[in-house]
Every structure is written in C-alpha cells, then in structure tokens.
Design an enzyme around this catalytic site. Sequence first.
Site, mmCIF file in Angstrom:
data_model
loop_
_atom_site.group_PDB
_atom_site.id
_atom_site.type_symbol
_atom_site.label_atom_id
_atom_site.label_comp_id
_atom_site.label_asym_id
_atom_site.label_seq_id
_atom_site.Cartn_x
_atom_site.Cartn_y
_atom_site.Cartn_z
ATOM 1 C CD GLU A 1 38.838 39.160 50.322
ATOM 2 O OE1 GLU A 1 37.612 39.083 50.048
ATOM 3 O OE2 GLU A 1 39.701 38.466 49.755
ATOM 4 C CD GLU B 1 36.835 33.099 47.883
ATOM 5 O OE1 GLU B 1 36.104 32.600 47.003
ATOM 6 O OE2 GLU B 1 36.705 34.271 48.277
#
Length: 361
Positions: free
Chosen positions: A268, A161
């Site tokens: 995810e 991220e």
Amino acid sequence: MMTYHTKRTFLFVLLTLLLTGSANAQTHEAEGLKDVYRNYFTIGVAVNQRNVTDPTQMALIKKEFNSITAENDMKSGSLHPKEDVWRWQGADRIANFCRQNGIKLRGHCLVWHAQFCDWMMTDKKGRPASKRLFFKRLRKHIHTVVKRYKDVVYAWDVVNEAMDDGGPSAYRQSQLYKLYGDEFIAKAFKYAHEADPSALLFYNDYNASMPTKRDRIYNMVKKMQAAGVPITGIGMQGHCNIYGPSAQDVDAALTKYAELVSHIHITELDVRCNKEMGGQLQFSKGDTQQMTDSLAALQAAQYARLFQVFRNHKDVIDNVTFWNLCDGDSWLGVNNHPLLFDEHLQPKRAYYKVKHFNPNN
C-alpha cells in the site's frame, strides 16, 4: 587534419548515435513502470470502480501496472454485510477487468478489525458469539470468497493490522482479539489455505519497518509458523511521508522478515507531503497545502530512496503496489499529493525518479 571521408564517417556515426539514443528514449517513455521493473518485481495499483470503468484510467492502468488490488470492494464488510447477504458486483467488476486484461489480482483482505463482518461476533440473542459459532461463520466466509476468485487471485492479505504500534500489548486490542485471542489469526490462514492451497497468504500491516512494530510482526509470524500456520508472506503497507521511514529502517525490516518468508510485498505504497505516516484513519488531509517545487523534490527523493532499497531486495520482494492510481483517488486527500500521478493523471517528478533509475547503482 580530418580528410573529407573521415569527416563523413564521423558525422554518420554521430548521427546514428543520436538517432539511436532518441529511439531508445522514445521506447523507454512508451514503456510503463511494469516494463521497466520486469527484472525486479511486479508493479501494482489499488483500484476503485471509476478506475476500471473510465477508458482513460483503464488505459493508464494497462500501460503502467501488472498487478491490481481492490481498494475496498473485496473487504469483508463490503462483500458480506449480513449473514445471508452478499454483494459481489464491485469485486466481480474488478476481477473481470483483471481476467480480461491478463493482470494479476491481489485479494485484500479477508480479516480486518475495520470494515469487517461485525455480525459474525454476535449471536442471535445479541451476546458475543462463541468461538465455535464465530469460527464456523469465518470459515464459511473465507471459503466462499477465496473459491469465487481462485482463478484470478494469486495472493491474499489474509489478516490485516492485528498488531499494535507500541502499546503494552503486542496485539491490537480489537474486538476480534478480545473475544478470540490470536486464534482468529491462525484460523483465518488455515481456512484460506484450505480454500486455495496454491495462493500466497500474507499477514499485512502498516509501519512495518518501524523497529518496535517490526519486531512484534516478526515474533507473531514466527510463533504462528512454528505452530504450523501457513503464513507464506509478509505485506509491508508502506504508508510513508517525505521524511520517513529511513532507508535503513526499511532495509533492516526487509532483511529481518526474509528470515521467515520468501515472499514480501510492499502492499500500500504512498508518500504523503507531511510528517504523518501509517495506516490510521486519523490524519490531516492537507486541505490548503500546495505542491511546491521543494515538496515535489522531497517526495521524489523519498520515492527514489525507497525504490533503491526495494531493488536491493528483489530476491524476496515479489510486488510493489501503489495505494490508488492518482492523487485525486487517494484516501489521504488530493492535497497530500501522495502518488506518482496527480489528480489529472499526469506523471509527477516522483514518477520519473522511480522510472529512470540507474540499474548499476
């Protein structure tokens, strides 16, 4: 008119077909997701300590999955909260579960602005650590972690991220970026490759199929690879909802990333029952939302759409990992109902949609 012998033959054939179909159906139900998708990609799950110590949950994991990710226990802040303090117990338990059961392990994650070793960024006088000091600490951390699990981890989410969703800068304005620019990304991959040259090394992010962020991830990875940074895979987190992202956006992202890497993981995956998506920590936990028939149908349809796209890209997708075992574990809260198994570990309508696909479509 059928003769007696013709009727007997017909009934025998019919009974054989019925029995064979019943046996095949029973075999299919006994198979887990990992078995059904054996010719496509591995099927993974993110686990916590309960999942790998409770016998019922352990049995479900072993039936359905052939890849595991530690949800939190391998994050740097959990493992290495202070310079000379290491906490291995949780990560070791998950790694040992994988070793004992022959399950592949994805390492998650070496560098993330959240749940990070923030002490690395400060010197002994409380000032921002110099690049020299920070990268020395980072290299030691990465080498220590990667080498400890080198025998069982086949892939690492090296950096997590680091790209912004849609602001003026392509990069997330984290403290890591403000102090060390995008060099921290390059160094992290370099150190991970030093520690285990055979491991697949992933850049991992959420909303990775949304056009603006997709292009930012693509441009960053392309730039890094051109400079010799060993990014060998892209992880698309897949925190979706029952309405989006569209199959078209997911397909376009997979097609574009495949220009750069030959390994893509859906890292995810969950499908929450509202209109939110992404990996931000601010979200509605659906405290009063019931799982109605209409929501279950929408969720099953979205999972089916996503897996159709994933199967179409089996040449580049190695793994699809669900983020948590059941709704009761989910970081999104049980009442967002995001996973294939409910809080009682029972398969939901979406499970059967994912499992009972038509391979000819």
